[in-house]
Design a protein around this motif. Structure first.
Motif, mmCIF file in Angstrom:
data_model
loop_
_atom_site.group_PDB
_atom_site.id
_atom_site.type_symbol
_atom_site.label_atom_id
_atom_site.label_comp_id
_atom_site.label_asym_id
_atom_site.label_seq_id
_atom_site.Cartn_x
_atom_site.Cartn_y
_atom_site.Cartn_z
ATOM 1 N N PRO A 116 -122.726 -8.485 -60.688
ATOM 2 C CA PRO A 116 -123.890 -7.892 -60.016
ATOM 3 C C PRO A 116 -125.074 -8.872 -60.000
ATOM 4 N N PHE A 117 -125.984 -8.667 -59.054
ATOM 5 C CA PHE A 117 -127.207 -9.471 -59.002
ATOM 6 C C PHE A 117 -128.181 -9.036 -60.093
ATOM 7 N N THR A 118 -129.081 -9.938 -60.440
ATOM 8 C CA THR A 118 -130.226 -9.595 -61.289
ATOM 9 C C THR A 118 -131.481 -9.821 -60.447
ATOM 10 N N THR A 119 -132.454 -8.925 -60.575
ATOM 11 C CA THR A 119 -133.666 -9.041 -59.748
ATOM 12 C C THR A 119 -134.908 -9.187 -60.632
ATOM 13 N N LYS A 120 -136.009 -9.504 -59.976
ATOM 14 C CA LYS A 120 -137.301 -9.576 -60.669
ATOM 15 C C LYS A 120 -137.605 -8.254 -61.381
ATOM 16 N N GLU A 121 -137.280 -7.148 -60.680
ATOM 17 C CA GLU A 121 -137.552 -5.826 -61.260
ATOM 18 C C GLU A 121 -136.751 -5.643 -62.548
ATOM 19 N N ASP A 122 -135.517 -6.133 -62.554
ATOM 20 C CA ASP A 122 -134.696 -6.013 -63.762
ATOM 21 C C ASP A 122 -135.362 -6.743 -64.927
ATOM 22 N N LEU A 123 -135.934 -7.913 -64.635
ATOM 23 C CA LEU A 123 -136.604 -8.655 -65.712
ATOM 24 C C LEU A 123 -137.843 -7.900 -66.200
ATOM 25 N N ARG A 124 -138.574 -7.332 -65.238
ATOM 26 C CA ARG A 124 -139.776 -6.569 -65.613
ATOM 27 C C ARG A 124 -139.400 -5.314 -66.394
ATOM 28 N N HIS A 157 -141.855 -18.218 -72.837
ATOM 29 C CA HIS A 157 -142.779 -18.443 -71.724
ATOM 30 C C HIS A 157 -142.935 -17.115 -70.984
ATOM 31 N N ALA A 158 -143.969 -17.003 -70.189
ATOM 32 C CA ALA A 158 -144.152 -15.792 -69.392
ATOM 33 C C ALA A 158 -144.591 -16.191 -68.000
ATOM 34 N N SER A 159 -144.005 -15.560 -67.005
ATOM 35 C CA SER A 159 -144.461 -15.866 -65.652
ATOM 36 C C SER A 159 -145.360 -14.734 -65.198
ATOM 37 N N SER A 160 -146.542 -15.114 -64.769
ATOM 38 C CA SER A 160 -147.552 -14.128 -64.410
ATOM 39 C C SER A 160 -147.227 -13.565 -63.054
ATOM 40 N N GLY A 161 -147.037 -12.275 -62.989
ATOM 41 C CA GLY A 161 -146.911 -11.659 -61.685
ATOM 42 C C GLY A 161 -148.293 -11.171 -61.280
ATOM 43 N N THR A 162 -148.503 -10.978 -60.001
ATOM 44 C CA THR A 162 -149.786 -10.421 -59.586
ATOM 45 C C THR A 162 -149.825 -8.930 -59.894
ATOM 46 N N THR A 163 -148.635 -8.316 -59.906
ATOM 47 C CA THR A 163 -148.575 -6.890 -60.225
ATOM 48 C C THR A 163 -147.616 -6.658 -61.382
ATOM 49 N N GLY A 164 -147.861 -5.630 -62.142
ATOM 50 C CA GLY A 164 -146.914 -5.209 -63.171
ATOM 51 C C GLY A 164 -146.852 -6.138 -64.365
ATOM 52 N N LYS A 165 -145.818 -5.929 -65.157
ATOM 53 C CA LYS A 165 -145.632 -6.691 -66.384
ATOM 54 C C LYS A 165 -145.171 -8.117 -66.067
#
Ligand code: DLL
Length: 426
Positions: free
Chosen positions: A58-66, A85-93
């Motif tokens: 299955p695919f993994t998505t940005k939402e799955d990481l969040r 490390h953390a990647s800053s999203g403009t929205t959410g975690k």
């Protein structure tokens, strides 16, 4: 080349990829999230007999990481993790990414290879103007340059006056930074009256945000350098997933023994053939702390398995000029910001600084474009008319407003990634 594996045969690469994928899937199966998605997809570690079986996962998505914030995708005990490390999203975690000591060694190796591919050697001085901290750009370049034995100046982003001092005084031959900051620095160098030809700088390694070929040409001309495109993302490792080789500068070699690429149709998820454009999907093949399987990057590209002049056998991806979610729909016309950039910068009088403002008037979306002209343009109104016509005939875009403004009017980005599209519709 930095390592023999860069010229391995395709068969040798497949063997490494198969072995490593099996290990990754085994490693991932211990993570409750992956165990569940494997079950839903009817797969298990035994499903993987060769690298071709990757398509069954299955695919993994940005939402799955969040959704699995902060540590639910970690696959090793906490004491084995040596960095986050953390990647800053403009929205959410934010998306949190973990590394074991061995994972960091893989990243360093990928970055050292990348630097060598860009033409950098141990005798170079690398002025690293990517931001240090949670952003992977700074430390990624830093570790890779040290691994290679180059001299690294960890100046980080911003601090433009000092950047120029160091370019003049410390003999920097390589500069690493975002393309938008590179342009800004070039302007600041000119404003200070320094002639770029007098600087020892010969290569800039630009990435972390998209840029078109005309944008690259502006940079190369302004600084009298070769500009090399480097790509990467925090979720997979950071910078060093792929890079152009200085020899061919024709696509970015993906280090396939570490990162396995596929390109899919973003709407159907179908895997596309070589040369077809779609969404890049990446799988980590050597990441213990947090394996990421079939990650949908959102970045648009295509793959090219042709032999490269440089002798490296690792597949090349096309420069990423857009993301799946960058697509703008203005009065029914689909357009990517990069297409506007490309069309505009074909006019020699246009400077590579622009912004797009999107608004909604009634039921219609409108696009306002503001762009700078270079100094010494006599007929600005005429130029505006030609830009308007070109965007209409080439892209079908009808601008609600077009402002062709004086040099240095649009605010510059001096730290982090540039924002060029401002969406006021929400
Ligand atoms: O930008 C890592 C990096 C640092 C790459 C320094 C290169 C140099 P993130 O902040 O997680 O990581 O952002 C990753 O940036 O999915 C792309 O959309 C975009 N991106 C990165 N490199 C390029 C590039 C770093 N060369 C996201 N061209 C990716 C176009 C790029 N877009």
């Amino acid at each position: 080349m930095h390592g023999d594996v860069e010229a391995a045969t395709r068969e040798e690469l497949r063997t490494v990829q198969t072995d490593r994928l099996k290990r990754m899937v085994q490693q991932a199966a211990a993570v409750p999230y992956y165990a569940q998605t494997f079950e839903e997809a009817g797969v298990s570690p035994d499903t993987i007999e060769s690298i071709d079986d990757i398509e069954k996962l299955p695919f993994t998505t940005k939402e799955d990481l969040r959704d699995n914030y902060p540590d639910k995708l970690f696959a090793v005990p906490r004491e084995d993790i040596v960095r986050l490390h953390a990647s800053s999203g403009t929205t959410g975690k934010p998306k949190i990414v973990a590394y074991t000591r061995e994972d960091l060694a893989v990243w360093r190796e990928a970055m050292a290879r990348s630097l060598v591919a860009a033409g950098v050697s141990a005798s170079d001085t690398v002025q690293n103007a990517y931001g240090y901290g949670l952003f992977t750009g700074g430390l990624g370049f830093h570790d890779g340059a040290e691994e290679l034995g180059a001299t690294v100046i960890p100046i980080g982003g911003g601090n433009t006056d000092r950047q120029i001092d160091f370019l003049e005084d410390l003999g920097s031959t390589v500069l690493s930074c975002t393309p938008s900051y590179c342009l800004y620095l070039a302007e600041a160098i000119e404003a200070r009256g320094v002639d770029p030809h007098d600087l020892p700088l010969s290569t800039v390694i630009i990435g972390a945000e998209p840029f078109t070929d005309p944008m690259r040409e502006e940079i190369e001309e302004a600084l009298d350098v070769t500009a090399i495109d480097v790509y990467g993302l925090s979720e997979i490792v950071g910078p060093g997933v792929s890079i152009e080789c200085a020899e061919a500068q024709d696509g970015l070699h993906i280090w396939e023994d570490f990162f396995y690429p596929e390109v899919i149709d973003p709407d159907t998820g179908e895997v596309l053939s070589e040369g077809e454009e779609g969404e890049l999907v990446l799988t980590t093949l050597a990441k213990d702390a947090m394996p990421v399987l079939r990650y949908r990057t959102g970045d648009i590209t295509s793959l090219n398995y042709d032999e490269c002049d440089c002798g490296r056998t690792h597949v090349r991806m096309d420069n990423v000029t857009g993301r799946v979610d960058d697509l703008l729909i203005v009065r029914g016309v689909n357009v990517y910001p990069s297409q506007i950039e490309q069309a505009m910068l074909e006019f020699a009088e246009v400077a590579p600084h622009y912004r797009i403002d999107l608004r909604r008037e009634g039921a219609l979306d409108t696009m306002e474009l503001t762009v700078e002209h270079h100094a010494d343009v006599a007929d600005v109104a005429g130029l505006a008319e030609r830009i308007r016509k070109k965007l209409n005939s080439k892209l079908g875009v009808k601008l609600s407003e077009l402002h062709v403004v004086e040099p240095n009017t649009i605010e510059r980005t001096t730290v982090g990634k540039v924002q060029r599209v401002f969406d006021h519709r929400a």
